[in-house]
Write a protein that holds these residues in place. Structure first.
Motif, PDB file in Angstrom:
ATOM      1  N   PRO A   1     -18.405 -60.016 -12.362  1.00 38.23           N
ATOM      2  CA  PRO A   1     -18.353 -59.304 -13.644  1.00 38.23           C
ATOM      3  C   PRO A   1     -18.835 -57.861 -13.533  1.00 38.23           C
ATOM      4  CG  PRO A   1     -19.303 -61.488 -13.929  1.00 38.23           C
ATOM      5  CD  PRO A   1     -19.213 -61.247 -12.451  1.00 38.23           C
TER       6      PRO A   1
ATOM      7  N   LYS B   1     -16.044 -55.763 -11.835  1.00 41.97           N
ATOM      8  CA  LYS B   1     -14.963 -55.466 -12.776  1.00 41.97           C
ATOM      9  C   LYS B   1     -15.362 -54.375 -13.772  1.00 41.97           C
ATOM     10  CE  LYS B   1     -12.622 -59.959 -12.646  1.00 41.97           C
ATOM     11  NZ  LYS B   1     -12.227 -61.155 -13.430  1.00 41.97           N
ATOM     12  N   ALA B   2     -16.655 -54.286 -14.063  1.00 41.31           N
ATOM     13  CA  ALA B   2     -17.137 -53.279 -15.014  1.00 41.31           C
ATOM     14  C   ALA B   2     -17.440 -51.944 -14.334  1.00 41.31           C
ATOM     15  CB  ALA B   2     -18.389 -53.790 -15.716  1.00 41.31           C
TER      16      ALA B   2
ATOM     17  N   CYS C   1     -29.635 -63.330 -15.902  1.00 35.57           N
ATOM     18  CA  CYS C   1     -28.699 -63.878 -16.877  1.00 35.57           C
ATOM     19  C   CYS C   1     -29.291 -65.101 -17.564  1.00 35.57           C
ATOM     20  CB  CYS C   1     -27.354 -64.235 -16.236  1.00 35.57           C
ATOM     21  SG  CYS C   1     -27.429 -65.462 -14.917  1.00 35.57           S
TER      22      CYS C   1
ATOM     23  N   ASP D   1     -22.832 -55.745 -22.824  1.00 37.96           N
ATOM     24  CA  ASP D   1     -21.578 -56.229 -23.406  1.00 37.96           C
ATOM     25  C   ASP D   1     -20.527 -56.453 -22.320  1.00 37.96           C
ATOM     26  OD1 ASP D   1     -22.648 -56.112 -25.921  1.00 37.96           O
ATOM     27  OD2 ASP D   1     -21.778 -54.154 -26.416  1.00 37.96           O
ATOM     28  N   GLY D   2     -19.932 -57.627 -22.344  1.00 40.94           N
ATOM     29  CA  GLY D   2     -18.832 -57.918 -21.443  1.00 40.94           C
ATOM     30  C   GLY D   2     -19.230 -58.388 -20.059  1.00 40.94           C
ATOM     31  N   ILE D   3     -20.515 -58.342 -19.735  1.00 45.43           N
ATOM     32  CA  ILE D   3     -20.958 -58.794 -18.411  1.00 45.43           C
ATOM     33  C   ILE D   3     -21.403 -60.252 -18.543  1.00 45.43           C
ATOM     34  CG2 ILE D   3     -22.435 -58.380 -16.431  1.00 45.43           C
ATOM     35  CD1 ILE D   3     -20.546 -56.108 -16.955  1.00 45.43           C
ATOM     36  N   ILE D   4     -20.435 -61.130 -18.397  1.00 44.91           N
ATOM     37  CA  ILE D   4     -20.671 -62.563 -18.556  1.00 44.91           C
ATOM     38  C   ILE D   4     -20.057 -63.297 -17.366  1.00 44.91           C
ATOM     39  CG2 ILE D   4     -20.186 -64.600 -19.967  1.00 44.91           C
ATOM     40  CD1 ILE D   4     -20.102 -62.770 -22.403  1.00 44.91           C
TER      41      ILE D   4
ATOM     42  N   LYS E   1     -21.266 -70.337 -19.917  1.00 48.69           N
ATOM     43  CA  LYS E   1     -21.267 -68.886 -19.927  1.00 48.69           C
ATOM     44  C   LYS E   1     -22.699 -68.385 -19.730  1.00 48.69           C
ATOM     45  CE  LYS E   1     -17.219 -68.115 -22.863  1.00 48.69           C
ATOM     46  NZ  LYS E   1     -16.722 -67.480 -24.124  1.00 48.69           N
TER      47      LYS E   1
ATOM     48  N   GLN F   1     -24.858 -64.896 -19.952  1.00 43.09           N
ATOM     49  CA  GLN F   1     -24.905 -63.499 -20.394  1.00 43.09           C
ATOM     50  C   GLN F   1     -25.931 -62.727 -19.570  1.00 43.09           C
ATOM     51  OE1 GLN F   1     -23.405 -61.432 -23.047  1.00 43.09           O
ATOM     52  NE2 GLN F   1     -24.453 -59.987 -21.702  1.00 43.09           N
TER      53      GLN F   1
END
Length: 204
Positions: free
Chosen positions: A93, A96-97, A145, A176-179, A196, A198
């Motif tokens: 993740p 990808k970010a 996480c 946000d979005g890093i899951i 999931k 976070q």
């Protein structure tokens, strides 16, 4: 390092690195199976899995275990290692970010027996892992996480108090979005399911 634990006891907190990590793996495995069985992880652990997971962690370059002892008994521990040393599902993740995962230090599990909570060990665990990241050098961020559970989950305790305020006090915030997703068996399930996770992060 010592921290008060009640009127008479003191807890010893040690930073364990290198080959010495192998010596604490049995106690760490025991604590993981006890603590993670409770909410919010509900983890149905097995000794076989624990052995494989922790032996792999112990081989990670730059790994650290911050271990808390009440006398000779380990009552709590937290782990950390460079993100690049961890499973792909944790680093992906961030890739990808657009993050460089070679510059991220991953704070893994923190496990502490209920009987020894409320004595400042949460801070000691983060202090020790962040100190390891700074000692190794080259890290711009520290991250961890948490599992995401629905508020109406039937096994959620009525008196559960999330640790969000404590984490924010330490300077961490959810990204946000890093899951990530990770599979394990819940205590109320017949087999493994996906969960999931976070990520929270701070700048070092």
């Amino acid at each position: 390092m010592t921290t008060a634990a009640g009127d008479k006891k003191k807890l010893d907190v040690k930073s364990v690195t290198g080959e010495d990590i192998l010596k604490v793996l049995p106690d760490l495995s025991r604590l993981r199976m006890i603590v993670f069985r409770d909410w919010p992880y509900l983890y149905e652990g097995t000794l076989e899995y624990e052995q494989k997971y922790l032996e792999k962690f112990a081989k990670s370059k730059g790994a650290v275990v911050i271990a808390a002892y009440d006398g000779d008994q380990m009552v709590g521990a937290s782990t950390g290692a460079p993100m690049i040393e961890h499973a792909d599902e944790f680093g992906e993740p961030f890739r990808k970010a657009g993050y460089d995962i070679t510059k991220i230090f991953y704070c893994g599990e923190s496990v502490l027996l209920k009987s020894h909570r409320g004595h400042g060990l949460g801070h000691a665990f983060f202090d020790g892992r962040e100190a390891q990241a700074k000692k190794l050098g080259g890290f711009t961020h520290s991250t961890f996480c948490r599992v995401v559970r629905p508020d109406d989950h039937p096994l959620k305790p009525a008196d559960y108090a999330p640790l969000d305020p404590f984490w924010r006090k330490r300077g961490y915030a959810p990204v946000d979005g890093i899951i990530a997703t990770y599979d394990w068996q819940d205590i109320d399930q017949p087999g493994e399911t996906s969960h999931k996770m976070q990520f929270w992060m701070k700048t070092l």
